[in-house]
Design an enzyme around this catalytic site. Structure first.
Site, PDB file in Angstrom:
ATOM      1  N   GLY A 217       0.805  -1.212   0.000  1.00 51.80           N
ATOM      2  CA  GLY A 217       0.000   0.000   0.000  1.00 51.80           C
ATOM      3  C   GLY A 217       0.838   1.262   0.000  1.00 51.80           C
ATOM      4  O   GLY A 217       1.974   1.290  -0.473  1.00 51.80           O
ATOM      5  N   LEU A 243      -4.334  -5.647  -4.386  1.00 50.48           N
ATOM      6  CA  LEU A 243      -3.331  -4.586  -4.337  1.00 50.48           C
ATOM      7  C   LEU A 243      -1.973  -5.119  -3.893  1.00 50.48           C
ATOM      8  O   LEU A 243      -1.852  -5.694  -2.802  1.00 50.48           O
ATOM      9  CB  LEU A 243      -3.788  -3.477  -3.389  1.00 50.48           C
ATOM     10  CG  LEU A 243      -2.854  -2.264  -3.259  1.00 50.48           C
ATOM     11  CD1 LEU A 243      -2.741  -1.535  -4.599  1.00 50.48           C
ATOM     12  CD2 LEU A 243      -3.345  -1.328  -2.164  1.00 50.48           C
ATOM     13  N   ASP A 244      -0.974  -4.941  -4.753  1.00 53.24           N
ATOM     14  CA  ASP A 244       0.416  -5.326  -4.467  1.00 53.24           C
ATOM     15  C   ASP A 244       0.567  -6.810  -4.150  1.00 53.24           C
ATOM     16  O   ASP A 244       1.494  -7.215  -3.432  1.00 53.24           O
ATOM     17  CB  ASP A 244       0.982  -4.488  -3.307  1.00 53.24           C
ATOM     18  CG  ASP A 244       1.020  -3.005  -3.631  1.00 53.24           C
ATOM     19  OD1 ASP A 244       1.187  -2.665  -4.809  1.00 53.24           O
ATOM     20  OD2 ASP A 244       0.878  -2.195  -2.698  1.00 53.24           O
ATOM     21  N   GLU A 245      -0.316  -7.645  -4.688  1.00 53.55           N
ATOM     22  CA  GLU A 245      -0.264  -9.083  -4.426  1.00 53.55           C
ATOM     23  C   GLU A 245       0.037  -9.899  -5.679  1.00 53.55           C
ATOM     24  O   GLU A 245       0.030 -11.123  -5.632  1.00 53.55           O
ATOM     25  CB  GLU A 245      -1.601  -9.552  -3.831  1.00 53.55           C
ATOM     26  CG  GLU A 245      -1.935  -8.981  -2.466  1.00 53.55           C
ATOM     27  CD  GLU A 245      -1.134  -9.619  -1.347  1.00 53.55           C
ATOM     28  OE1 GLU A 245      -0.544 -10.691  -1.584  1.00 53.55           O
ATOM     29  OE2 GLU A 245      -1.096  -9.059  -0.247  1.00 53.55           O
TER      30      GLU A 245
END
Length: 300
Positions: A217, A243-245
């Site tokens: 994040g 998100l960001d995965e």
């Protein structure tokens, strides 16, 4: 496009007009390599590079990347694709046959921070990123002068959560118009909608200013400083709806200590971000990355 870059790209196409790549993913079983090698031999191809990996010795998944040279490849493209189909079906393969001279077309998205964008364009200018950078899209206007100095079209499309759908509709229209193969988020500080991501599966590369999965994040450097970390890292990854995965392509780190404040960490981190993103983009352009579930196999 500057004449030197245009010359580099044309030379690359000319020098690779007989070069192809074959990417394969399938259940592991005996005979795969033999069948593929024999197929290439029958078409007069010479294997220049071969990499393979199996997830498990028994009943695993097999991955293969072969780069080959084949005289008169342009004339054989349709025939080779057609004749490989029975082999692919017999081994239940997911596969892709790539003709290297067909340059990929890249779009870069950026916001206010330009260090990653600058690195990509410098790498492109020096001949280390072999792609046609077709356009740059930004929700700010800071990068216009720098981008246009390379002869690259620049589109300023304001974007925020209140007008996200309208902004993405305009962006998607441009991506289709320019026939984009690869999208690079060079510190583009907007969250993409599921519809946008679904339109370009595993074709969007992001740089996250953290050594994921730590500090996902926003504001990772401040949170890293508050935590007293001793290592600062960055991660390039494919974008998914989480998100960001998304599947990680490349990561790197630099050491820091108690004397480094949040702004110091940010400056140090930018150095890592630039190199990590450039490597990820280059490997993607060279078809060295195969995605398996939420992981990647990178034959670098």
């Amino acid at each position: 496009m500057p004449a030197n870059i245009e010359h580099q790209l044309k030379s690359f196409q000319e020098n690779n007009k007989t070069r192809g790549r074959l990417l394969i993913c399938c259940p592991d079983q005996s005979g795969i390599v033999a069948a593929v090698s024999n197929f290439l031999f029958e078409h007069g191809a010479n294997i220049m590079e071969s990499n393979q990996y199996t997830t498990d010795a028994y009943e695993g998944t097999f991955f293969l990347r072969i780069e080959f040279d084949c005289p008169h490849l342009h004339e054989k493209e349709a025939e080779m694709e057609s004749k490989f189909l029975p082999i692919a079906e017999s081994f239940n393969m997911n596969w892709k046959l790539i003709f290297v001279y067909k340059l990929k077309r890249t779009a870069i998205f950026v916001s206010k921070e330009l260090h990653c964008l600058r690195e990509l364009l410098w790498e492109w200018q020096s001949g280390d990123l072999m792609t046609d950078i077709a356009l740059v899209i930004s929700n700010h206007d800071e990068a216009r002068e720098f981008v246009e100095s390379f002869g690259i079209p620049y589109y300023h499309i304001p974007a925020n959560k209140d007008i996200r759908d309208e902004a993405e509709a305009e962006q998607l229209k441009l991506l289709k118009q320019y026939e984009i193969d690869q999208i690079v988020l060079a510190r583009y500080m907007q969250i993409l909608t599921p519809g946008f991501v679904a339109a370009h599966p595993f074709r969007i590369i992001n740089i996250h200013h953290s050594f994921l999965p730590a500090f996902v994040g926003a504001n990772p450097y401040m949170r890293a400083y508050d935590r007293g970390v001793k290592l600062i890292g960055a991660t390039s990854h494919y974008v998914t709806n989480e998100l960001d995965e998304g599947p990680i392509i490349e990561q790197d780190i630099m050491r820091v200590d108690h004397r480094d404040h949040a702004n110091d960490l940010k400056k140090i981190g930018r150095k890592v971000e630039r190199s990590v993103l450039a490597r990820g983009v280059k490997w993607d352009l060279e078809d060295r990355i195969l995605v398996h579930e939420n992981k990647t196999i990178v034959f670098n």
